[in-house]
Design an enzyme around this catalytic site. Structure first.
Site, short mmCIF file in Angstrom:
data_model
loop_
_atom_site.label_atom_id
_atom_site.label_comp_id
_atom_site.label_asym_id
_atom_site.label_seq_id
_atom_site.Cartn_x
_atom_site.Cartn_y
_atom_site.Cartn_z
N ARG A 21 0.67 -1.23 -0.05
CA ARG A 21 -0.23 0.01 0.03
C ARG A 21 0.88 1.06 0.24
NH1 ARG A 21 -3.58 -3.32 -1.66
NH2 ARG A 21 -5.27 -4.12 0.31
N ASN A 45 -0.53 -2.47 -7.39
CA ASN A 45 -2.20 -1.97 -7.94
C ASN A 45 -2.20 -0.86 -7.03
OD1 ASN A 45 -1.95 -3.73 -5.94
ND2 ASN A 45 -3.99 -4.45 -6.17
N LEU A 223 -9.30 -12.28 -2.86
CA LEU A 223 -9.43 -13.22 -4.24
C LEU A 223 -7.72 -13.39 -4.94
CD1 LEU A 223 -11.59 -10.28 -5.61
CD2 LEU A 223 -12.10 -12.47 -5.18
N ASP A 251 1.12 -12.54 -0.19
CA ASP A 251 0.15 -12.12 -0.70
C ASP A 251 -0.91 -11.53 -0.20
OD1 ASP A 251 -1.91 -10.83 -2.63
OD2 ASP A 251 -3.36 -12.45 -2.42
N HIS A 255 -6.33 -3.93 4.34
CA HIS A 255 -7.09 -3.26 5.13
C HIS A 255 -8.29 -2.82 5.83
CE1 HIS A 255 -8.00 -3.49 0.06
NE2 HIS A 255 -8.11 -4.72 0.39
N ALA A 267 -11.28 -7.74 -0.38
CA ALA A 267 -10.98 -8.83 -0.68
C ALA A 267 -9.22 -8.51 0.10
CB ALA A 267 -10.96 -9.15 -2.12
#
EC number: 3.5.2.3
Length: 348
Positions: A21, A45, A223, A251, A255, A267
């Site tokens: 993040r 991302n 996910l 992974d 959040h 997710a």
């Protein structure tokens, strides 16, 4: 009966798939990774995806600025593939050592993937160049067709997208990331040295019953989604086999609590604080501790063509209690296995 080991010394591991993040979240979660792992493949991302050399350098600097004193950590940056990405940008980034790999997100497959690729054959020229220069392709392997059931999207991806890519570009290094199915495990086992896969701790430890029976557990929702028990067992068998095509990729995807515990929760599993003890526990359950070091610290570097780390970490058989939550400004993040105790701890 063989006595249980009380300590495990392995080469310092790397995390070949992580979400760090940005901003306050970055500074909160990074120390849990940088304390244990020497390197990590950092996902691109962000809300504004990393698609240029300049944005990757800037993000890398923000990460390095957040590494606590005393931690030795190298972020390995990735390029977010889009329908319109310039092949020169990709090549320059790799040749300058800024991009370690490129990431393929099918559009809308997961968090912040709206900029992802909607027409994969249209970016075959990028794959051709990546094959030529030896740049690995990292794939979130799920189709996004709304008509395909969420539990079938990984298996369908193999037939529809991954196999055609591998047939057309046989020497393109591909990492099938965070695999979740027997289909994927078998596919990787049947592959060659150009195909590898990462496996998360949550997909080794849990299946969809754990997430859905007796109440919904949003902190197990990620996910690709957890699958049925038969798929979980296939993943466990794959990592216990000693195959060098499987390696550690958490992974870890944090959040804020309110974004997970909501009527439409995000997710992602924030597993960095417990990752190495969790993997050790799984390998011990499988009587496969002899393969733990290779999975955590040797197979990934070999696949990427990078040196293994010189230093070691030590796991000790001491109960390790995960906190219920981790402060994030005025909010909090709920870690994987919150409030639970693992048998192994990383010696500090």
């Amino acid at each position: 009966m063989t006595a249980q080991p009380q300590t495990l010394k392995i080469r310092r591991p790397d995390d070949w798939h992580i979400h760090l993040r940005d901003d306050e979240m970055l500074s909160t979660v990074l120390p849990y990774t940088s304390e244990v792992f020497a390197r990590a493949i950092v996902m691109p991302n962000l809300a504004q995806p990393i698609t240029t050399v300049a944005s990757a350098i800037a993000y890398r600097e923000r990460i390095l600025a957040a590494v606590p004193a005393g931690h030795k950590f190298t972020p390995l940056m990735t390029c977010y593939l889009t329908n319109s990405l310039d092949v020169k940008e990709l090549t320059t980034g790799f040749e300058q050592g800024v991009f370690t790999a490129a990431k393929l997100y099918p559009a809308n497959a997961t968090t912040n993937s709206t900029h992802g690729v909607s027409d994969i054959p249209a970016i075959y020229p990028l794959f051709e160049q990546m094959q030529k220069i030896g740049m690995p392709l990292l794939i979130h392997g799920e189709v996004t067709d709304a008509a395909v059931d969420i539990f079938d999207r990984e298996a369908r991806f193999i037939d529809q997208i991954l196999e055609p890519i591998r047939q057309k570009f046989p020497e393109l290094k591909i990492v099938f990331e965070h695999i979740t199915t027997k289909d994927a495990a078998d596919y990787v086992l049947a592959g060659n040295r150009f195909l590898g896969a990462t496996v998360t701790p949550q997909h080794l430890m849990f299946n969809r019953n754990h997430m859905l029976v007796g109440g919904i557990r949003p902190h197990l929702f990620c996910l690709p989604i957890l699958k049925r028990s038969t798929h979980q067992q296939a993943l466990r068998a794959a990592v216990a086999s000693g195959s060098d095509r499987f390696f550690l990729g958490t992974d870890s995807a944090p959040h804020a609590k309110h974004r997970k515990e909501s009527s439409c929760g995000c997710a992602g599993v924030f597993n960095a604080p417990a990752a190495l003890p969790a993997y050790a526990s799984v390998f011990e359950e499988l009587n496969a501790l002899q393969h733990l070091e290779a999975f955590c610290a040797l197979n990934g570097p070999r696949f990427y063509g990078l040196p293994v780390n010189d230093d070691v970490v030590e796991l000790v058989r001491t109960p390790f209690l995960q906190p219920e939550e981790i402060p994030l400004g005025n909010e909090s993040v709920i870690p994987f296995l919150a409030g639970q105790t693992l048998n192994w701890s990383v010696k500090r």
